[in-house]
Motif scaffolding. Structure first.
Motif, PDB file in Angstrom:
ATOM      1  N   SER A 197      43.931  36.038  42.614  1.00 17.50           N
ATOM      2  CA  SER A 197      43.126  36.550  41.553  1.00 17.50           C
ATOM      3  C   SER A 197      43.653  37.939  41.233  1.00 17.50           C
ATOM      4  O   SER A 197      42.571  38.661  41.183  1.00 17.50           O
TER       5      SER A 197
ATOM      6  N   LEU B 190      44.229  41.765  40.335  1.00 16.36           N
ATOM      7  CA  LEU B 190      43.425  42.728  39.534  1.00 16.36           C
ATOM      8  C   LEU B 190      44.764  42.695  37.913  1.00 16.36           C
ATOM      9  O   LEU B 190      44.159  42.939  37.342  1.00 16.36           O
TER      10      LEU B 190
ATOM     11  N   TYR C  56      44.781  40.304  34.868  1.00 16.03           N
ATOM     12  CA  TYR C  56      43.428  40.420  34.021  1.00 16.03           C
ATOM     13  C   TYR C  56      43.083  41.790  33.281  1.00 16.03           C
ATOM     14  O   TYR C  56      43.431  42.566  33.350  1.00 16.03           O
TER      15      TYR C  56
ATOM     16  N   ALA D 119      42.405  43.410  30.152  1.00 17.23           N
ATOM     17  CA  ALA D 119      41.094  44.624  28.508  1.00 17.23           C
ATOM     18  C   ALA D 119      41.021  43.242  27.348  1.00 17.23           C
ATOM     19  O   ALA D 119      42.532  43.177  26.633  1.00 17.23           O
TER      20      ALA D 119
ATOM     21  N   GLU E  23      42.704  37.795  29.571  1.00 17.73           N
ATOM     22  CA  GLU E  23      41.883  38.223  29.288  1.00 17.73           C
ATOM     23  C   GLU E  23      40.561  38.337  29.598  1.00 17.73           C
ATOM     24  O   GLU E  23      39.944  37.191  29.853  1.00 17.73           O
ATOM     25  N   GLY E  24      39.947  39.343  30.167  1.00 17.25           N
ATOM     26  CA  GLY E  24      38.191  39.348  30.531  1.00 17.25           C
ATOM     27  C   GLY E  24      38.447  39.144  31.887  1.00 17.25           C
ATOM     28  O   GLY E  24      39.233  39.330  32.282  1.00 17.25           O
ATOM     29  N   ILE E  25      37.604  37.878  31.640  1.00 17.23           N
ATOM     30  CA  ILE E  25      36.842  37.776  33.592  1.00 17.23           C
ATOM     31  C   ILE E  25      37.337  36.629  33.585  1.00 17.23           C
ATOM     32  O   ILE E  25      37.178  35.405  34.794  1.00 17.23           O
ATOM     33  N   ARG E  26      38.087  36.153  32.718  1.00 19.08           N
ATOM     34  CA  ARG E  26      38.132  34.088  32.727  1.00 19.08           C
ATOM     35  C   ARG E  26      39.332  33.781  33.662  1.00 19.08           C
ATOM     36  O   ARG E  26      39.911  34.712  33.920  1.00 19.08           O
ATOM     37  N   HIS E  27      38.567  33.450  34.975  1.00 23.50           N
ATOM     38  CA  HIS E  27      39.462  33.284  35.680  1.00 23.50           C
ATOM     39  C   HIS E  27      40.724  32.131  35.319  1.00 23.50           C
ATOM     40  O   HIS E  27      40.138  30.925  34.717  1.00 23.50           O
TER      41      HIS E  27
ATOM     42  N   ASP F 227      41.802  51.361  34.440  1.00 20.68           N
ATOM     43  CA  ASP F 227      40.417  50.606  33.796  1.00 20.68           C
ATOM     44  C   ASP F 227      39.420  51.863  33.779  1.00 20.68           C
ATOM     45  O   ASP F 227      38.591  52.479  32.734  1.00 20.68           O
TER      46      ASP F 227
END
Length: 258
Positions: free
Chosen positions: A118, A120, A123, A125, A158-162, A221
């Motif tokens: 997972s 950085l 993932y 934005a 995209e976003g925080i979806r694993h 970020d």
């Protein structure tokens, strides 16, 4: 001596906590006049007035190269009337490697590998467009290097979806970890935790990035937010402390083979 070295063994990944702890007690006085090095059975040792420095676990503070020994000795020599552990990042990292990582190599390596699932850099934005472009600018070249070097390709989210990553791809990058090199593992563990990216740590190990590029990539970020909203003094102090630790870990990677 033992109390001082226990201070130096404090976890390098949480410099802010170390700063707060140091503020609650007096720093020890410098008790030695001369700092030197010598080649010993365990490597190049650090000497204070001719006596070998020991880690908190009472093993010689010895490193594999003269260059690294000189850098660690310079930290001890730079202490003036008081000994401030927060100015001795290399010494603390070496202590962690010799006393901690040496006994938990596989566990430390496995923790770095867990970050890869997972990482950085995977993932992204969803917006705004400028941030998306900046992430791609700093992160895509590292992922391309992983593909070229290890044949490892990963899915972006995209976003925080694993998004689950292919285990065989993770395994290819994981195979690059120097599991027998406790100094490198200590540095990589610190770099992974400070940047949030095992891939950035591996890119530093492989010479794909230097410290400046890795630091910028890890803070895309955060820098984007600061540019728009500013940064308070406390956050700046925390960031400065973390950057010092990060750069010390990069120096350790470089000097262990110099």
């Amino acid at each position: 001596m033992r109390d001082i070295l226990n201070d130096l063994d404090r976890d390098p990944i949480d410099p802010a906590a170390s700063i707060r702890a140091e503020g609650r007690k007096n720093l020890p006085k410098r008790f030695y006049k001369e700092v030197s090095t010598r080649a010993g059975d365990s490597g190049f040792e650090i000497l204070l007035d001719g006596r070998s420095v020991k880690t908190p676990a009472r093993v010689p503070l010895a490193v594999p190269t003269q260059a690294l020994a000189d850098a660690v000795a310079a930290e001890w020599a730079a202490q003036e009337q008081l000994i401030d552990p927060m100015t001795m990042s290399l010494t603390r990292l070496v202590n962690v490697a010799l006393d901690g990582v040496a006994n938990t190599r596989e566990e430390v390596a496995d923790e770095i590998v867990r970050y890869m699932g997972s990482d950085l850099l995977l993932y992204r934005a969803e917006g705004p467009e400028g941030l998306v472009a900046r992430q791609a600018e700093h992160w895509d070249p590292v992922l391309a290097w992983l593909d070229e070097t290890y044949g490892a390709r990963f899915f972006l989210a995209e976003g925080i979806r694993h998004v689950a990553q292919p285990e065989d791809m993770v395994a290819r990058v994981a195979a690059a970890l120097p599991r027998e090199d406790v100094l490198a593992l200590a540095a990589l563990s610190t770099l992974t935790a400070l940047t949030g990216s095992a891939f950035l740590a591996v890119a530093l190990l492989g010479g794909r990035l230097d410290a400046d590029a890795a630091w910028k990539a890890a803070h895309v970020d955060e820098d984007w937010t600061i540019e728009r909203w500013g940064e308070d003094a406390e956050a700046t102090a925390r960031r400065t402390a973390r950057e010092l630790e990060m750069r010390a870990a990069v120096r350790l990677l470089d000097l262990r083979k110099a």
